[in-house]
Write an enzyme that holds these catalytic residues in place. Structure first.
Site, PDB file in Angstrom:
ATOM      1  N   TYR A 128       0.993  -1.306  -0.185  1.00 11.69           N
ATOM      2  CA  TYR A 128      -0.039   0.055   0.049  1.00 11.69           C
ATOM      3  C   TYR A 128       0.789   1.307  -0.060  1.00 11.69           C
ATOM      4  O   TYR A 128       0.645   2.071  -0.760  1.00 11.69           O
ATOM      5  CB  TYR A 128      -0.845  -0.058   1.245  1.00 11.69           C
ATOM      6  CG  TYR A 128      -2.088   0.842   1.004  1.00 11.69           C
ATOM      7  CD1 TYR A 128      -3.281   0.948   0.268  1.00 11.69           C
ATOM      8  CD2 TYR A 128      -2.249   2.148   1.945  1.00 11.69           C
ATOM      9  CE1 TYR A 128      -4.078   1.612   0.113  1.00 11.69           C
ATOM     10  CE2 TYR A 128      -3.222   2.997   1.867  1.00 11.69           C
ATOM     11  CZ  TYR A 128      -4.056   3.066   0.835  1.00 11.69           C
ATOM     12  OH  TYR A 128      -5.101   3.666   0.627  1.00 11.69           O
ATOM     13  N   GLU A 188       2.291   6.438  -6.937  1.00 11.13           N
ATOM     14  CA  GLU A 188       1.092   7.288  -7.787  1.00 11.13           C
ATOM     15  C   GLU A 188       1.458   8.471  -7.576  1.00 11.13           C
ATOM     16  O   GLU A 188       1.327   9.349  -8.520  1.00 11.13           O
ATOM     17  CB  GLU A 188      -0.059   6.695  -6.977  1.00 11.13           C
ATOM     18  CG  GLU A 188      -0.775   5.343  -7.262  1.00 11.13           C
ATOM     19  CD  GLU A 188      -1.904   5.194  -6.595  1.00 11.13           C
ATOM     20  OE1 GLU A 188      -2.678   5.980  -6.498  1.00 11.13           O
ATOM     21  OE2 GLU A 188      -2.240   3.953  -6.253  1.00 11.13           O
TER      22      GLU A 188
END
Length: 216
Positions: A148, A155
């Site tokens: 995660y 991103e």
């Protein structure tokens, strides 16, 4: 009853196809990337990554119509944030520097590993009487510690790298859209991460109390 069985079959098929799609992307990273390197790897994979990720729009529809129990707001936020990356950057701003760097590789590794485990977990939950194999259960509720943060960092790196290009190509408004999307990570990241921590705590407690139990 027949409709319920049909729905479960459809969901199982969707999850299996999605798992295969992400497994193919993972294979491309470990097989093709070492041979061609960047930026060639981005050029040959960005379209298939976009196509596979767009399939997740089905999850928003399923949540909206109550076919699955996932909250519509959370589901839409997660799917749309990724679509912003694959469509808003990979397709509309393919010259983004970070998309041609290691950030793209770490992004695909984090996404593909997460999704293969997640979709297989759901597939076996729907199709297997005893639920998913224990190994999938452990992977599902433990890999997020690493994957995660890696996915989010990748991103953000790609989005940030796209800002000057977005302004040059589409004007300041598009740049502000990307900046706004980055700001949503501030409340979203801890909320989703702590949700997974809470889910993990419940699952691990259930396994400890009943080692023979496969699923929560």
């Amino acid at each position: 009853m027949a409709q319920s069985k049909c729905t479960r079959t459809g969901l199982a098929l969707y999850n299996l196809i999605s798992a295969v799609g992400w497994a193919f992307i993972f294979y491309q990273v470990v097989r093709t990337y070492p041979m061609v390197g960047q930026p060639a790897f981005f050029d040959v994979t960005k379209n298939i990554v976009t196509f596979v990720q767009c399939g997740a729009l089905i999850e928003i529809i399923n949540s909206l119509f109550g076919i699955v129990r996932s909250p519509i707001v959370t589901t839409a936020a997660q799917v749309l944030s990724r679509l912003l990356v694959v469509i808003g950057i990979f397709q509309l701003l393919p010259e983004t520097p970070a998309a041609h760097s290691i950030s793209y590789i770490t992004l695909l590794l984090a996404w593909s590993t997460t999704e293969v485990v997640r979709y297989l977990f759901y597939f076996f939950t729907l199709c297997r009487k005893d639920g998913p194999p224990k190994v999938l259960l452990l992977l599902r509720y433990n890999l997020f510690w690493v994957l995660y943060p890696t996915g989010v960092a990748s991103e953000l790196s790609i989005i940030y790298s796209a800002l000057p290009i977005a302004e040059r190509v589409y004007g300041p408004l598009y740049k502000y859209v990307l900046v706004g999307s980055m700001l949503t990570y501030i409340p979203g990241l801890p909320m989703l991460f702590m949700h997974m921590v809470a889910q993990r705590r419940k699952v691990m407690k259930s396994l400890k109390e009943n080692p023979a139990k496969k699923t929560n």
